[in-house]
Design a protein around this motif. Structure first.
Motif, PDB file in Angstrom:
ATOM      1  N   THR A  38      41.826  16.056 -75.170  1.00 39.26           N
ATOM      2  CA  THR A  38      41.863  15.152 -74.023  1.00 39.26           C
ATOM      3  C   THR A  38      40.770  14.089 -74.097  1.00 39.26           C
ATOM      4  OG1 THR A  38      42.622  17.016 -72.726  1.00 39.26           O
ATOM      5  CG2 THR A  38      41.884  15.092 -71.481  1.00 39.26           C
ATOM      6  N   GLY A  58      53.074   6.084 -74.779  1.00 42.87           N
ATOM      7  CA  GLY A  58      53.925   7.070 -74.093  1.00 42.87           C
ATOM      8  C   GLY A  58      55.241   7.269 -74.846  1.00 42.87           C
ATOM      9  N   GLY A  61      55.155   9.595 -77.695  1.00 44.98           N
ATOM     10  CA  GLY A  61      54.958  11.022 -77.432  1.00 44.98           C
ATOM     11  C   GLY A  61      53.584  11.392 -76.922  1.00 44.98           C
ATOM     12  N   VAL A  62      52.741  10.416 -76.614  1.00 42.37           N
ATOM     13  CA  VAL A  62      51.394  10.722 -76.118  1.00 42.37           C
ATOM     14  C   VAL A  62      51.466  10.835 -74.586  1.00 42.37           C
ATOM     15  CG1 VAL A  62      49.013   9.886 -75.981  1.00 42.37           C
ATOM     16  CG2 VAL A  62      50.363   9.494 -78.059  1.00 42.37           C
ATOM     17  N   THR A  63      50.853  11.870 -74.040  1.00 41.42           N
ATOM     18  CA  THR A  63      50.881  12.047 -72.582  1.00 41.42           C
ATOM     19  C   THR A  63      49.674  11.352 -71.968  1.00 41.42           C
ATOM     20  OG1 THR A  63      51.916  14.163 -72.916  1.00 41.42           O
ATOM     21  CG2 THR A  63      50.998  13.773 -70.731  1.00 41.42           C
ATOM     22  N   ILE A  64      49.949  10.434 -71.048  1.00 36.65           N
ATOM     23  CA  ILE A  64      48.872   9.649 -70.427  1.00 36.65           C
ATOM     24  C   ILE A  64      48.945   9.848 -68.918  1.00 36.65           C
ATOM     25  CG2 ILE A  64      47.922   7.315 -70.138  1.00 36.65           C
ATOM     26  CD1 ILE A  64      49.457   6.615 -72.796  1.00 36.65           C
ATOM     27  N   HIS A  65      47.845  10.282 -68.338  1.00 42.57           N
ATOM     28  CA  HIS A  65      47.790  10.420 -66.874  1.00 42.57           C
ATOM     29  C   HIS A  65      46.997   9.244 -66.328  1.00 42.57           C
ATOM     30  CE1 HIS A  65      49.106  14.567 -67.355  1.00 42.57           C
ATOM     31  NE2 HIS A  65      48.166  14.681 -68.289  1.00 42.57           N
ATOM     32  N   ILE A  74      44.120  11.119 -71.514  1.00 39.74           N
ATOM     33  CA  ILE A  74      45.136  11.022 -72.557  1.00 39.74           C
ATOM     34  C   ILE A  74      45.116  12.305 -73.364  1.00 39.74           C
ATOM     35  CG2 ILE A  74      45.820   9.706 -74.608  1.00 39.74           C
ATOM     36  CD1 ILE A  74      44.249   7.353 -73.298  1.00 39.74           C
ATOM     37  N   GLU A  75      46.284  12.911 -73.504  1.00 38.61           N
ATOM     38  CA  GLU A  75      46.392  14.141 -74.304  1.00 38.61           C
ATOM     39  C   GLU A  75      46.879  13.751 -75.687  1.00 38.61           C
ATOM     40  OE1 GLU A  75      45.364  16.760 -72.797  1.00 38.61           O
ATOM     41  OE2 GLU A  75      45.451  15.998 -70.738  1.00 38.61           O
ATOM     42  N   SER A  77      47.862  14.366 -79.597  1.00 37.64           N
ATOM     43  CA  SER A  77      48.386  15.546 -80.276  1.00 37.64           C
ATOM     44  C   SER A  77      48.003  15.579 -81.755  1.00 37.64           C
ATOM     45  CB  SER A  77      49.895  15.663 -80.081  1.00 37.64           C
ATOM     46  OG  SER A  77      50.468  14.394 -80.156  1.00 37.64           O
TER      47      SER A  77
END
Ligand code: S3P
Length: 440
Positions: A38, A58, A61-65, A74-75, A77
């Motif tokens: 993170t 996004g 495939g990247v998870t962004i809050h 940002i998570e 991978s």
């Protein structure tokens, strides 16, 4: 199409923070996507260009809050964690998004299409596509592969890219960054030699995330990543390129005294401050510190009489985006200013040499276009009127600042592009005491 109207100002006073640095915001998003774990970002530039990068990461495939408009987590991978997007990747009007992503995605074993606005699709992409092809990437594009949309034809069968030694013909941080990013996923060392000190945010951030990157003067090398990048907690400094408009405004409007807090003061970006100091500006730097690997400080600018000066060579790359507003400052200075070696300005969001000269001349300034810059005779009286930004955010803001010293009222049309890099620009001018109205 929106417009803003600016009145001649009496004096500008106050203390402000400018929004986060655009170049660093793009890189933070992209590199966080390659990290494992993170990343948290504060001071993210919530502008249109960076939003294009956010959307695309996004899609990959990247998870962004989005904790708030300027705060993201940002998570990532990991170095092999990006995924093929289902559709084209829309870089909107952002050259940084397209060029850096071309580098990031070239080594990937999947297919990507990078596209954007008609303006972006007319900007040169051969400068990144050709060296990436030398590394073995298959990149297709319009006009024989020189213009976007660009197709990066990676497949699960593609061989890995090989490292290259590349002497850049122009000093460009976008080109440098694209090649270095591709080099992180190549099979051997990649070295880039730059002709001048283009902004070094990529190098700083990659190094602090643990990338095997070494710098020897203007020679930068990366070795292939053997581990994922380490995520960071970063606070992005204020954008000196956005601050530049307020700095010039404070120099030019009589009686002004403006403080800008937390501005990025990276030496590869400081050309505008150095240039204005050379012209006699009253700019003080205080509270210098390093935050997240980047030098930061506070600027105090007081109105001053400017004198014309000559700029060229290595001065240029460190103030490339600020030259239009420097030309405005030169038009109000005593004596002649000459700017040379700035031909790169012709391939920005607009031909910034032709358009800056045309706009300032129509306001009454004495600005001559040179093939690689400008000759400006100073001390012009400039007049208000209706002027169009030509869809270029930096020229829209240059016109608005000109409006603060012009006689009468200045209306800037096609002003909807301002938030590409400076959301809240009109409010900032109002906070300093300017009269600005926005219209549809
Ligand atoms: C940028 C680099 C510069 C600059 C642009 C942002 C970056 O472009 O003009 O606004 O973030 O790397 P070039 O590298 O093409 O000079």
């Amino acid at each position: 199409m929106s417009q803003i109207t600016v009145h001649r100002a009496k004096e500008l006073r106050g203390t402000l923070h400018v929004p986060g640095d655009k170049s660093i915001s793009h890189r933070a998003l992209m590199f966080a996507g390659l990290a494992k774990g993170t990343t948290s970002i504060k001071g993210f530039l919530n502008g249109k260009d960076c939003h294009a990068t956010l959307q695309i990461m996004g899609q990959l495939g990247v998870t962004i809050h989005e904790v708030s408009p300027t705060e993201l987590t940002i998570e990532g991978s990991g170095r092999n964690g990006l995924k093929e997007a289902e559709g084209p990747l829309d870089c909107d009007n952002s050259g940084t998004t397209m060029r850096l992503l071309a580098g990031l995605l070239s080594p990937q074993h999947f297919y990507s299409v990078l596209t954007g606005t008609p303006q972006l699709r007319s900007r040169p992409m051969g400068r990144i596509a050709n060296p990436l092809r030398e590394m073995g990437a298959i990149i297709l594009g319009r006009k024989g592969g020189l213009l976007a949309p660009l197709t990066l034809a990676g497949t699960s069968q593609s061989p890995q890219l090989r490292g290259i030694r590349y002497e850049m013909p122009v000093a460009s941080a976008q080109v440098k960054s694209a090649i270095l990013l591709a080099g992180l996923n190549a099979v051997s060392r990649t070295t880039v030699i730059e002709p001048g000190p283009a902004r070094d945010h990529t190098e700083r951030m990659l190094q602090s995330m643990g990338a095997p990157l070494t710098i020897d003067n203007h020679k930068i090398s990366v070795d292939p990543l053997t581990e994922s990048l380490t995520p960071l907690n970063m606070t992005i400094p204020g954008d000196i390129s956005s601050a530049a408009f307020l700095i010039v405004a404070a120099c030019l409007v009589e009686g002004s005294d403006v403080e800008l807090k937390g501005v990025g003061l990276n030496s590869t970006r400081m050309g505008i401050v150095t240039a204005l100091l050379k012209m006699g500006a009253n700019i003080e730097i205080a509270n210098e510190r390093v935050e997240g690997g980047e030098p930061v400080g506070d600027l105090r600018i007081r109105a001053s009489e400017l004198t014309g000066a000559e700029f060229g060579g290595r001065d240029i790359v460190t103030m490339i985006d600020e030259i239009p507003v420097l030309v405005l400052a030169a038009s109000q200075a005593k004596g002649q200013t000459v700017i040379r070696d700035a031909g790169e300005l012709r391939v920005k969001e607009s031909d910034r040499i032709a358009v800056t000269a045309e706009l300032l001349r129509s306001m009454g300034a004495d600005v001559e276009e040179r093939p690689d810059g400008f000759t400006v005779a100073g001390s012009s009286t400039i007049k208000g009127g209706v002027y169009d930004s030509h869809g270029d955010h930096r020229l829209a803001m240059m016109l608005a600042i000109a409006g603060l010293v012009a006689v009468g009222e200045t209306t800037v049309t096609s002003a909807e592009v301002i938030p590409d890099s400076y959301p809240g620009f009109e409010d900032a001018l109002r906070e300093l005491g300017a009269t600005v109205s926005a219209g549809g």
